[in-house]
Design an enzyme around this catalytic site. Structure first.
Site, PDB file in Angstrom:
ATOM      1  N   ASP A  12      19.436 -56.530 108.813  1.00  0.00           N
ATOM      2  CA  ASP A  12      18.562 -57.707 108.834  1.00  0.00           C
ATOM      3  C   ASP A  12      17.865 -57.851 110.187  1.00  0.00           C
ATOM      4  OD1 ASP A  12      17.340 -59.916 107.760  1.00  0.00           O
ATOM      5  OD2 ASP A  12      19.042 -61.267 108.048  1.00  0.00           O
ATOM      6  N   ASN A  30      14.492 -60.194  97.171  1.00  0.00           N
ATOM      7  CA  ASN A  30      13.385 -59.830  98.067  1.00  0.00           C
ATOM      8  C   ASN A  30      12.037 -59.668  97.335  1.00  0.00           C
ATOM      9  OD1 ASN A  30      15.550 -57.855 100.226  1.00  0.00           O
ATOM     10  ND2 ASN A  30      14.753 -59.919 100.574  1.00  0.00           N
TER      11      ASN A  30
HETATM   12  C1  IPE Z   1      19.357 -59.592 103.034  1.00  0.00           C
HETATM   13  O1  IPE Z   1      18.463 -60.027 103.976  1.00  0.00           O
HETATM   14  C2  IPE Z   1      18.761 -58.457 102.247  1.00  0.00           C
HETATM   15  C3  IPE Z   1      18.619 -57.203 102.960  1.00  0.00           C
HETATM   16  C4  IPE Z   1      18.957 -56.966 104.189  1.00  0.00           C
HETATM   17  C5  IPE Z   1      18.056 -56.131 102.187  1.00  0.00           C
HETATM   18  P1  IPE Z   1      17.465 -61.241 103.705  1.00  0.00           P
HETATM   19  O2  IPE Z   1      16.648 -61.372 104.930  1.00  0.00           O
HETATM   20  O3  IPE Z   1      16.748 -61.036 102.437  1.00  0.00           O
HETATM   21  O4  IPE Z   1      18.461 -62.464 103.525  1.00  0.00           O
HETATM   22  P2  IPE Z   1      18.214 -64.021 103.703  1.00  0.00           P
HETATM   23  O5  IPE Z   1      16.994 -64.361 102.923  1.00  0.00           O
HETATM   24  O6  IPE Z   1      18.035 -64.281 105.170  1.00  0.00           O
HETATM   25  O7  IPE Z   1      19.458 -64.658 103.189  1.00  0.00           O
HETATM   26  C1  IPE Z   2      15.653 -56.973 106.634  1.00  0.00           C
HETATM   27  O1  IPE Z   2      14.774 -57.536 107.539  1.00  0.00           O
HETATM   28  C2  IPE Z   2      14.981 -56.002 105.696  1.00  0.00           C
HETATM   29  C3  IPE Z   2      14.800 -56.507 104.336  1.00  0.00           C
HETATM   30  C4  IPE Z   2      15.279 -57.604 103.841  1.00  0.00           C
HETATM   31  C5  IPE Z   2      13.988 -55.679 103.451  1.00  0.00           C
HETATM   32  P1  IPE Z   2      13.956 -58.852 107.202  1.00  0.00           P
HETATM   33  O2  IPE Z   2      12.653 -58.464 106.633  1.00  0.00           O
HETATM   34  O3  IPE Z   2      14.766 -59.767 106.370  1.00  0.00           O
HETATM   35  O4  IPE Z   2      13.753 -59.447 108.650  1.00  0.00           O
HETATM   36  P2  IPE Z   2      13.800 -60.974 109.069  1.00  0.00           P
HETATM   37  O5  IPE Z   2      15.120 -61.522 108.600  1.00  0.00           O
HETATM   38  O6  IPE Z   2      12.654 -61.651 108.395  1.00  0.00           O
HETATM   39  O7  IPE Z   2      13.697 -60.951 110.546  1.00  0.00           O
HETATM   40 MG    MG Z   3      16.051 -61.272 106.805  1.00  0.00          MG
END
Ligand code: IPE
Ligand code: IPE
Ligand code: MG
Length: 249
Positions: free
Chosen positions: A27, A75
């Protein structure tokens, strides 16, 4: 048994044992890019470079299963351009990663609702899975279009169908049988779960499988996550006492 702190004698712990299965919620890609005034997708690109570094390191220190949460069933609700980019990323990334995977004897597998992914994403994934299928080292498991609740729902449906067809009786449904109906049927539960970016939640990841996993949270954003950070997480894990509901020995 591995001593992963050879470089720094003061940190040496003789009995650091590398977990068999490490799962990572990668993340912070978006925030990494935002901090640099770059588009979010640049963060995803850099995140893929981290995947390469961490995979190589994990395989070299003796991890047997590395599961990476790459895209959740939730997502899809992100802006279309971001989703499109994330679905294209495996196409370039997996091709350029293949030589490293072969060199490190890594076998790529996947969990999640893969059939629902766009054709080009599926193709790239299946291709790398085919190319690495005879590798005997670490299993690198991409969780793509994965959601823990939907995984459990699918397992319940599978078991209900088997019951309806008289293939199983009610008493046959136990933890083992439920585990066998999940995407992760071939893998042990992860001993260690890592989440980067400072968030402290599961976000629908491996709800069943993490019932006794140790959680290590790292403030670093995924593109900044380094092999030393993985070593540190393993070190933290090794200092924990796992009790599984029992008492200390
Ligand atoms: C969890 O991260 C999903 C992945 C890392 C693929 P998110 O960024 O989607 O989670 P939330 O929305 O902060 O809970
Ligand atoms: C994790 O990084 C990757 C995916 C969920 C695909 P994020 O895209 O959630 O990054 P933040 O949380 O917005 O920084
Ligand atoms: Mg995230």
């Amino acid at each position: 048994m591995f001593n992963i702190f050879k470089k720094n004698a003061s940190q040496t712990i003789e009995h650091d044992v590398v977990p068999e299965h490490i799962a990572i919620i990668m993340d912070g890609n978006g925030r990494w890019a935002k901090n640099r005034k770059m588009p979010r997708v640049k963060g995803h690109y850099e995140g893929m470079q981290t995947v390469k570094r961490i995979t190589t390191h994990a395989s070299q220190i003796g991890v047997k299963y590395l599961t990476l949460y790459a895209f959740s069933t939730e997502n899809w609700s992100r802006p279309k351009e971001e989703v499109n980019y994330l679905m294209k990323l495996p196409v370039d990334f997996l091709a350029s990663f293949l030589p490293d995977l072969m060199k490190n004897n890594v076998k790529v597998e996947s969990i999640g609702f893969i059939e629902q992914l766009p054709e080009h994403t599926k193709e790239a994934l299946y291709k790398v899975q085919r190319e690495t299928e005879n590798n005997t080292g670490m299993k690198l498991i991409f969780a793509l279009n994965y959601g823990g609740r939907k995984e459990i729902v699918a397992a319940v449906q599978l078991l209900a169908a088997a019951y309806k067809n008289n293939e199983i009786q009610l008493d046959d449904i136990d933890e083992e049988r439920v585990g066998q109906a999940l995407f992760t049927r071939d893998y042990p539960d992860p001993e260690l779960l890592i989440r980067t970016s400072g968030e402290k939640r599961l976000s629908n990841f491996m709800l069943w499988q993490t019932s006794y996993s140790e959680f290590v949270f790292d403030e670093k954003l995924w593109p900044d996550y380094a092999p030393e950070d993985l070593d540190h997480a393993i070190h933290t894990y090794c200092k924990r006492q796992r009790r599984f509901g029992g008492l200390n020995g």
